[in-house]
Design an enzyme around this catalytic site. Sequence first.
Site, PDB file in Angstrom:
ATOM      1  N   ASP A   1       0.852  -1.191   0.000  1.00 31.65           N
ATOM      2  CA  ASP A   1       0.000   0.000   0.000  1.00 31.65           C
ATOM      3  C   ASP A   1       0.886   1.238   0.000  1.00 31.65           C
ATOM      4  O   ASP A   1       2.084   1.150   0.316  1.00 31.65           O
ATOM      5  CB  ASP A   1      -0.900   0.008   1.235  1.00 31.65           C
ATOM      6  CG  ASP A   1      -2.201   0.769   1.015  1.00 31.65           C
ATOM      7  OD1 ASP A   1      -2.139   2.009   0.853  1.00 31.65           O
ATOM      8  OD2 ASP A   1      -3.272   0.136   1.002  1.00 31.65           O
TER       9      ASP A   1
ATOM     10  N   TYR B   1     -15.345   5.807 -13.296  1.00 28.84           N
ATOM     11  CA  TYR B   1     -15.164   4.638 -12.431  1.00 28.84           C
ATOM     12  C   TYR B   1     -15.752   3.403 -13.121  1.00 28.84           C
ATOM     13  O   TYR B   1     -15.138   2.332 -13.133  1.00 28.84           O
ATOM     14  CB  TYR B   1     -15.845   4.882 -11.086  1.00 28.84           C
ATOM     15  CG  TYR B   1     -15.581   3.821 -10.051  1.00 28.84           C
ATOM     16  CD1 TYR B   1     -14.398   3.816  -9.321  1.00 28.84           C
ATOM     17  CD2 TYR B   1     -16.512   2.818  -9.798  1.00 28.84           C
ATOM     18  CE1 TYR B   1     -14.153   2.852  -8.357  1.00 28.84           C
ATOM     19  CE2 TYR B   1     -16.276   1.852  -8.838  1.00 28.84           C
ATOM     20  CZ  TYR B   1     -15.098   1.864  -8.117  1.00 28.84           C
ATOM     21  OH  TYR B   1     -14.859   0.894  -7.178  1.00 28.84           O
TER      22      TYR B   1
ATOM     23  N   THR C   1     -16.418   0.895   2.767  1.00 33.32           N
ATOM     24  CA  THR C   1     -15.005   1.225   2.666  1.00 33.32           C
ATOM     25  C   THR C   1     -14.858   2.726   2.416  1.00 33.32           C
ATOM     26  O   THR C   1     -15.851   3.442   2.242  1.00 33.32           O
ATOM     27  CB  THR C   1     -14.328   0.462   1.513  1.00 33.32           C
ATOM     28  OG1 THR C   1     -14.850   0.944   0.258  1.00 33.32           O
ATOM     29  CG2 THR C   1     -14.580  -1.039   1.611  1.00 33.32           C
TER      30      THR C   1
ATOM     31  N   ASN D   1      -6.142  -5.446  -5.412  1.00 30.42           N
ATOM     32  CA  ASN D   1      -7.305  -4.803  -4.825  1.00 30.42           C
ATOM     33  C   ASN D   1      -7.234  -3.279  -4.786  1.00 30.42           C
ATOM     34  O   ASN D   1      -8.255  -2.621  -4.622  1.00 30.42           O
ATOM     35  CB  ASN D   1      -7.478  -5.339  -3.392  1.00 30.42           C
ATOM     36  CG  ASN D   1      -8.432  -4.522  -2.581  1.00 30.42           C
ATOM     37  OD1 ASN D   1      -9.644  -4.575  -2.787  1.00 30.42           O
ATOM     38  ND2 ASN D   1      -7.905  -3.735  -1.647  1.00 30.42           N
TER      39      ASN D   1
END
Length: 261
Positions: free
Chosen positions: A36, A150, A185, A84
């Site tokens: 990350d 998106y 999230t 992810n």
Amino acid sequence: MEFQDKVAWITGGANGIGAGVARRLAGLGAKVVVADVDAERGKAVADEVDGLFVTCDVSDPRHSEQAVAAAVEAFGGLDIAVLNAGIATGFGLGDDFDAERYRRVMGINLDGVVYGVHAALPALKARGGGHIVATASMAGLMAMPMDPVYGANKAAVVGLVRALGPTLAADGVAVNAVCPAFADTNIIAGFKTALESAGMPILTVDDVVDAYLSALRSGGAGQCWYVQAGRPSEPFKFPNPPGPRTASGERVALHDPSQEG
């Protein structure tokens, strides 16, 4: 598949779905590499699961290559790549369009999957095969008028996974996608209240992680597992588009030129 001693690399692993997958796989015995750009949270998750943290901006192909190399060095190989990492878009193609933000969004949500597959393949093949699961979205399976950019990058991930599935299966690499609806999230933080006011159910992270485990255990390839509240997750059944016909209206019979002669 079972996960004891398998090595899993998870991008976007510092929070949300990525962190949930890291915890679940580690709880089942896997060795986890958390990747990350958020070093503080990423290290916290890695420490929690007794794994390894690597800084990784998935929009830079070198970072994915370095993350895979770190997994191989630390744990001896790679068995699972969970691609992810993703960010919200938040703009359209009118007056609010921002070319720089557009490239950043596409760099993470689409290029990050492309670079991740490319980086993971040599290590997976070296183990005799493995698994790649990408986070797509229901926005990749249906029209997304509220966020067309998106929807575009998630639809591209769906198309990529469907194309790679049968190709890489021959090398023992199963490539699939998980396509959640609205999950709890950071991506929906700006409009979560509006969704709830409209009566839209919000998935928990565990709901989505369950689908990841199902995809990994399925033995399928090129599948896109939808995740909708109140429904069991399963591969989406894509309709077949119309095929070509001859001038007389008969179906075209395709052949493989490599088998001739």
